[in-house]
Design a protein around this motif. Structure first.
Motif, mmCIF file in Angstrom:
data_model
loop_
_atom_site.group_PDB
_atom_site.id
_atom_site.type_symbol
_atom_site.label_atom_id
_atom_site.label_comp_id
_atom_site.label_asym_id
_atom_site.label_seq_id
_atom_site.Cartn_x
_atom_site.Cartn_y
_atom_site.Cartn_z
ATOM 1 N N HIS A 1 22.163 0.235 36.641
ATOM 2 C CA HIS A 1 22.571 -0.748 35.629
ATOM 3 C C HIS A 1 21.941 -2.095 35.966
ATOM 4 O O HIS A 1 21.301 -2.731 35.130
ATOM 5 N N ARG A 2 22.094 -2.512 37.188
ATOM 6 C CA ARG A 2 21.530 -3.779 37.657
ATOM 7 C C ARG A 2 20.008 -3.781 37.471
ATOM 8 O O ARG A 2 19.435 -4.744 36.981
ATOM 9 N N ARG A 3 19.385 -2.687 37.845
ATOM 10 C CA ARG A 3 17.923 -2.599 37.740
ATOM 11 C C ARG A 3 17.470 -2.676 36.281
ATOM 12 O O ARG A 3 16.497 -3.377 35.966
ATOM 13 N N PHE A 4 18.152 -1.959 35.394
ATOM 14 C CA PHE A 4 17.760 -1.938 33.985
ATOM 15 C C PHE A 4 17.853 -3.324 33.361
ATOM 16 O O PHE A 4 17.014 -3.710 32.555
ATOM 17 N N VAL A 5 18.870 -4.073 33.756
ATOM 18 C CA VAL A 5 19.045 -5.426 33.208
ATOM 19 C C VAL A 5 18.026 -6.382 33.816
ATOM 20 O O VAL A 5 17.348 -7.121 33.101
ATOM 21 N N LEU A 6 17.887 -6.365 35.134
ATOM 22 C CA LEU A 6 16.980 -7.299 35.802
ATOM 23 C C LEU A 6 15.515 -7.045 35.462
ATOM 24 O O LEU A 6 14.718 -7.978 35.439
ATOM 25 N N ALA A 7 15.155 -5.808 35.196
ATOM 26 C CA ALA A 7 13.754 -5.463 34.923
ATOM 27 C C ALA A 7 13.239 -6.103 33.643
ATOM 28 O O ALA A 7 12.037 -6.355 33.516
ATOM 29 N N GLY B 1 19.243 -1.248 23.705
ATOM 30 C CA GLY B 1 18.843 -2.610 23.372
ATOM 31 C C GLY B 1 17.534 -3.064 23.991
ATOM 32 O O GLY B 1 17.060 -4.169 23.708
ATOM 33 N N ILE B 2 16.927 -2.244 24.824
ATOM 34 C CA ILE B 2 15.666 -2.621 25.468
ATOM 35 C C ILE B 2 14.516 -2.407 24.485
ATOM 36 O O ILE B 2 14.397 -1.348 23.873
ATOM 37 N N THR B 3 13.678 -3.401 24.350
ATOM 38 C CA THR B 3 12.554 -3.300 23.406
ATOM 39 C C THR B 3 11.515 -2.290 23.899
ATOM 40 O O THR B 3 11.405 -2.027 25.112
ATOM 41 N N GLN B 4 10.740 -1.771 22.971
ATOM 42 C CA GLN B 4 9.658 -0.848 23.321
ATOM 43 C C GLN B 4 8.651 -1.516 24.257
ATOM 44 O O GLN B 4 8.143 -0.875 25.176
ATOM 45 N N ASP B 5 8.371 -2.798 24.007
ATOM 46 C CA ASP B 5 7.434 -3.521 24.877
ATOM 47 C C ASP B 5 7.925 -3.517 26.318
ATOM 48 O O ASP B 5 7.134 -3.305 27.243
ATOM 49 N N GLU B 6 9.218 -3.774 26.523
ATOM 50 C CA GLU B 6 9.778 -3.781 27.879
ATOM 51 C C GLU B 6 9.770 -2.381 28.475
ATOM 52 O O GLU B 6 9.475 -2.210 29.658
ATOM 53 N N LEU C 1 9.524 0.639 33.027
ATOM 54 C CA LEU C 1 10.977 0.678 32.995
ATOM 55 C C LEU C 1 11.429 1.973 32.325
ATOM 56 O O LEU C 1 12.422 2.578 32.736
ATOM 57 N N GLY C 2 10.688 2.422 31.331
ATOM 58 C CA GLY C 2 10.987 3.697 30.692
ATOM 59 C C GLY C 2 11.000 4.840 31.698
ATOM 60 O O GLY C 2 11.867 5.712 31.648
ATOM 61 N N PHE C 3 10.036 4.841 32.617
ATOM 62 C CA PHE C 3 10.014 5.868 33.661
ATOM 63 C C PHE C 3 11.265 5.772 34.529
ATOM 64 O O PHE C 3 11.880 6.793 34.861
#
Length: 142
Positions: free
Chosen positions: A36-42, A89-94, A120-122
């Motif tokens: 969770h922390r990683r997904f937000v911080l990335a 909520g994460i954009t495709q670009d991210e 980040l997708g990986f």
């Protein structure tokens, strides 16, 4: 999904020197917490540099084997529903942005070479694969 598991059975180790179903779900809660922390911080960063964590210590220190089975399952389900919301909520670009600097050679379930760019997708897919692997340990018929 796990409701049919009896409290006593869930607390037994699957094999000698292996975690019980309760400890596996606890480990998955810990994994959700750390990721969770990683997904937000990335988001908004150009790297995927994150610390790992001592999984055995986290499971032991939180005494998952003695926790209520239903409580653990409810927390695990709620945490993953929230993660699904965050991921949505994460954009495709991210999601698709290559990150050359990362620590996935040390922290990912499916280790990536340090020299290879990752996304980040990986990292999210790796989290889901890790989760599915542990669910199959508890319910092999899935």
């Amino acid at each position: 999904m796990f409701a049919e598991l009896d409290e006593t059975i869930a607390g037994r180790s699957i094999a000698e020197d292996k975690w019980s179903a309760k400890e596996i779900i606890g480990h998955l809660i810990d994994s959700a917490c750390n990721n969770h922390r990683r997904f937000v911080l990335a988001q908004g960063r150009d790297d995927l540099l994150f610390e790992g964590y001592d999984q055995e210590h986290w499971v032991s220190a939180q005494r998952y084997k003695r926790e209520s089975w239903q409580g653990l399952v409810a927390l695990w389900q709620a945490y993953n529903q929230h993660l699904a919301w965050v991921i949505e909520g994460i954009t495709q670009d991210e999601l698709l942005k290559p990150r050359k600097v990362h620590s996935l050679d040390q922290i990912a379930w499916k280790i990536q070479r340090k020299e290879e760019a990752v996304t980040l997708g990986f990292l999210i897919e790796d989290y889901i694969s890790h989760l599915e692997n542990h669910v199959r340990q508890i319910l092999p018929e899935l």
